[in-house]
Design an enzyme around this catalytic site. Structure first.
Site, PDB file in Angstrom:
ATOM      1  N   CYS A  56       0.849  -1.191   0.000  1.00 53.67           N
ATOM      2  CA  CYS A  56       0.000   0.000   0.000  1.00 53.67           C
ATOM      3  C   CYS A  56       0.881   1.236   0.000  1.00 53.67           C
ATOM      4  O   CYS A  56       1.772   1.366   0.840  1.00 53.67           O
ATOM      5  CB  CYS A  56      -0.899  -0.015   1.231  1.00 53.67           C
ATOM      6  SG  CYS A  56      -1.825   1.511   1.424  1.00 53.67           S
TER       7      CYS A  56
ATOM      8  N   CYS B 143      -3.155   0.476   9.065  1.00 51.40           N
ATOM      9  CA  CYS B 143      -2.720  -0.935   8.999  1.00 51.40           C
ATOM     10  C   CYS B 143      -1.365  -1.090   9.657  1.00 51.40           C
ATOM     11  O   CYS B 143      -0.332  -1.126   8.993  1.00 51.40           O
ATOM     12  CB  CYS B 143      -2.631  -1.388   7.548  1.00 51.40           C
ATOM     13  SG  CYS B 143      -4.232  -1.552   6.774  1.00 51.40           S
TER      14      CYS B 143
ATOM     15  N   GLN C 158     -21.163  -5.763  12.225  1.00 54.12           N
ATOM     16  CA  GLN C 158     -19.758  -6.162  12.221  1.00 54.12           C
ATOM     17  C   GLN C 158     -19.080  -5.706  10.929  1.00 54.12           C
ATOM     18  O   GLN C 158     -19.673  -5.770   9.848  1.00 54.12           O
ATOM     19  CB  GLN C 158     -19.640  -7.680  12.362  1.00 54.12           C
ATOM     20  CG  GLN C 158     -20.112  -8.214  13.710  1.00 54.12           C
ATOM     21  CD  GLN C 158     -19.144  -7.963  14.838  1.00 54.12           C
ATOM     22  OE1 GLN C 158     -17.962  -7.725  14.618  1.00 54.12           O
ATOM     23  NE2 GLN C 158     -19.638  -8.007  16.062  1.00 54.12           N
TER      24      GLN C 158
ATOM     25  N   CYS D 196     -13.805  -6.740  21.453  1.00 52.48           N
ATOM     26  CA  CYS D 196     -12.874  -6.232  20.433  1.00 52.48           C
ATOM     27  C   CYS D 196     -11.790  -5.387  21.093  1.00 52.48           C
ATOM     28  O   CYS D 196     -11.010  -4.740  20.410  1.00 52.48           O
ATOM     29  CB  CYS D 196     -13.631  -5.433  19.374  1.00 52.48           C
ATOM     30  SG  CYS D 196     -14.590  -4.085  20.062  1.00 52.48           S
TER      31      CYS D 196
HETATM   32  N1  SAH Z   1     -23.376  -7.718  19.388  1.00 56.21           N
HETATM   33  C1  SAH Z   1     -23.598  -6.775  18.322  1.00 56.21           C
HETATM   34  C2  SAH Z   1     -23.063  -5.374  18.629  1.00 56.21           C
HETATM   35  C3  SAH Z   1     -21.690  -5.279  19.207  1.00 56.21           C
HETATM   36  S1  SAH Z   1     -20.958  -3.678  19.153  1.00 56.21           S
HETATM   37  C4  SAH Z   1     -23.036  -7.313  17.012  1.00 56.21           C
HETATM   38  O1  SAH Z   1     -22.305  -8.289  16.994  1.00 56.21           O
HETATM   39  O2  SAH Z   1     -23.363  -6.741  15.969  1.00 56.21           O
HETATM   40  C5  SAH Z   1     -21.327  -3.007  20.691  1.00 56.21           C
HETATM   41  C6  SAH Z   1     -22.735  -2.455  20.814  1.00 56.21           C
HETATM   42  O3  SAH Z   1     -22.856  -1.902  22.128  1.00 56.21           O
HETATM   43  C7  SAH Z   1     -23.084  -1.328  19.847  1.00 56.21           C
HETATM   44  O4  SAH Z   1     -24.267  -1.659  19.166  1.00 56.21           O
HETATM   45  C8  SAH Z   1     -23.299  -0.110  20.750  1.00 56.21           C
HETATM   46  O5  SAH Z   1     -24.328   0.762  20.283  1.00 56.21           O
HETATM   47  C9  SAH Z   1     -23.701  -0.764  22.054  1.00 56.21           C
HETATM   48  N2  SAH Z   1     -23.460   0.011  23.287  1.00 56.21           N
HETATM   49  C10 SAH Z   1     -22.464   0.869  23.564  1.00 56.21           C
HETATM   50  N3  SAH Z   1     -22.556   1.315  24.822  1.00 56.21           N
HETATM   51  C11 SAH Z   1     -23.644   0.707  25.373  1.00 56.21           C
HETATM   52  C12 SAH Z   1     -24.252   0.755  26.661  1.00 56.21           C
HETATM   53  N4  SAH Z   1     -23.754   1.514  27.639  1.00 56.21           N
HETATM   54  N5  SAH Z   1     -25.331  -0.002  26.874  1.00 56.21           N
HETATM   55  C13 SAH Z   1     -25.858  -0.786  25.901  1.00 56.21           C
HETATM   56  N6  SAH Z   1     -25.321  -0.859  24.659  1.00 56.21           N
HETATM   57  C14 SAH Z   1     -24.229  -0.128  24.395  1.00 56.21           C
END
Ligand code: SAH
Length: 396
Positions: free
Chosen positions: A22, A31, A229, A354
């Site tokens: 890249c 990256c 995701q 993550c």
């Molecule tokens: N499990 C889902 C989302 C994971 S990402 C998937 O796999 O697609 C983390 C999520 O936590 C996001 O949707 C975000 O909006 C939510 N989030 C962040 N802070 C939060 C809180 N204090 N209470 C509830 N949800 C929250």
């Protein structure tokens, strides 16, 4: 703000590997591991996760990707202009507001880069003005593109300073003609002087204003502001790993905390008695409810709330909870949530993370509260970058 580096001790590039495929990687900074062959990237992540979680339980071999490039189904670029007024798209250089021009990215789904190139070419002809972060003048700010993995749907979100899109009809018309793969175009209104990409309001300019995709054989609707995701090819691997660790028998009440559009819980819904989901983002909760309906799932309820506050209520009301799957953002969970989890005593906790450093922090609290860390499985969701996902199982 620069993102917190989970692995500050990344290995230095070996001289023979220093050349990356890249041309802008040094200026972009996205990256961090691109200079390493993929097997070495995996070895590096394995080592780092082991350092963070290895004291709690053995760390199993990291699950890598088949083809670790062009995996990003969510692409975001900033629109900018050079000194001569030429419009270009790019990314913020790590930790700055300087825009590095990027025409194609090794991580992006190439469908997204092709659409972005068309939009950039169209902007001057349609006399659209680019937003200037210093003067706060101009209209178009960012482009976000989401590409579905299974359905092939493509959602384009144009981020602009106002609802009035000068010549919007002609602009969107040409874009759709040139890219018939686009299934919806939305306008996101962000008039604030902020580094946040998206504002609060979305308007559909073409199509339904959301995208649909499939995961683990289920159908999901995703709105522009809902989390989905980033690496969809690897998501089923991640979800299967998490759901397997939950060892569901069909008798359980399962809580999917930080559930987004309900994806993990709904993929497991056939294997539980009752599914509860909690999520802070109202758009995502609306999607989750619709997703239950789309898949004929009748044993699920979704709540829009802060996960910590929701858990406190569940604990106060002595609600039964057999299995908890939690997937918080990179910043991890919080005291309220974890202490209520300790009160509710689910038989199993599956923590999908993550942010391995915040996982290590939260895992220590669960272990101190009487849980045993049983398994830890790293899953590489972000090849070429130093980020790594991990799934951990805790039992009483
Ligand atoms: N499990 C889902 C989302 C994971 S990402 C998937 O796999 O697609 C983390 C999520 O936590 C996001 O949707 C975000 O909006 C939510 N989030 C962040 N802070 C939060 C809180 N204090 N209470 C509830 N949800 C929250």
């Amino acid at each position: 703000m620069p993102s917190r580096k989970p692995f500050p001790d990344r290995p230095a590039p070996r001289p023979e590997a220093r050349k990356t495929p890249c041309s802008v990687s040094a200026r972009c900074g996205g990256c961090q591991l691109l200079h390493l062959p993929y097997q070495e990237q995996l070895a590096h992540k394995q080592q780092m996760i082991t350092r963070l979680l290895g004291q709690l339980c053995p760390v199993e071999p990291i699950i890598g990707m088949q083809d670790p490039v062009h995996y990003r189904g969510k692409v975001h670029v900033v629109l900018s202009q050079d000194r001569n007024g030429h419009v270009f798209s790019g990314v913020y250089a790590a930790g700055t507001h300087h825009v590095v021009p990027v025409k194609s990215c090794l991580l992006h789904d190439p469908r997204a880069d092709a659409i972005i190139a068309t939009i950039v070419e169209m902007i001057p002809r349609h006399k659209l003005r680019i937003y200037n972060e210093n003067t706060h003048r101009g209209y178009l700010r960012h482009i976000q593109i989401r590409t579905a993995n299974v359905t092939g749907q493509v959602m384009v979100t144009l981020v602009a300073t106002g609802r009035e899109f000068p010549g919007g009809r002609a602009f969107v018309g040409e874009l759709i003609r040139r890219h018939p793969e686009i299934t919806t175009v939305t306008l996101n209104i962000n008039s604030r002087e902020t580094s946040m990409v998206l504002g609060k309001t979305d308007v559909a300019l073409y199509g339904p204003g959301f995208m649909e995709d499939e995961l683990c054989g289920k159908r999901f609707r995703i709105s522009p502001q809902s989390f989905y995701q980033v690496n969809l090819r690897q998501t089923e691997v991640l979800y299967r790993t998490a759901i397997d660790l939950a060892a569901l028998t069909g008798q359980e009440t399962l809580l999917d905390a930080y559930c987004g559009t309900g994806t993990i819980g709904l993929c497991a819904a056939d294997r539980v008695k009752q599914l509860i989901g909690v999520e802070l983002n109202a758009d995502a909760v609306r999607d989750a409810k619709e997703n239950a309906r789309l898949n004929g799932v009748t044993n699920a309820r979704f709540f829009c709330d802060d996960a910590g506050r929701f858990m406190v209520k569940m604990a106060q009301e002595h609600q039964p909870l057999d299995v908890l799957i939690m997937d918080p953002p990179r910043s991890g969970s919080d005291e309220k949530f974890l202490s209520s989890a300790l009160t509710l005593q689910p038989k199993r906790i599956v923590y999908v993370s993550c942010g391995p450093d915040t996982l290590a922090r939260d895992a220590a609290i669960l272990v101190k509260g009487g849980y045993r860390a049983v398994r830890a499985i790293p899953v590489d969701m972000f090849p070429c970058t130093e980020h790594c996902e991990a799934v951990m199982l805790f039992t009483r």
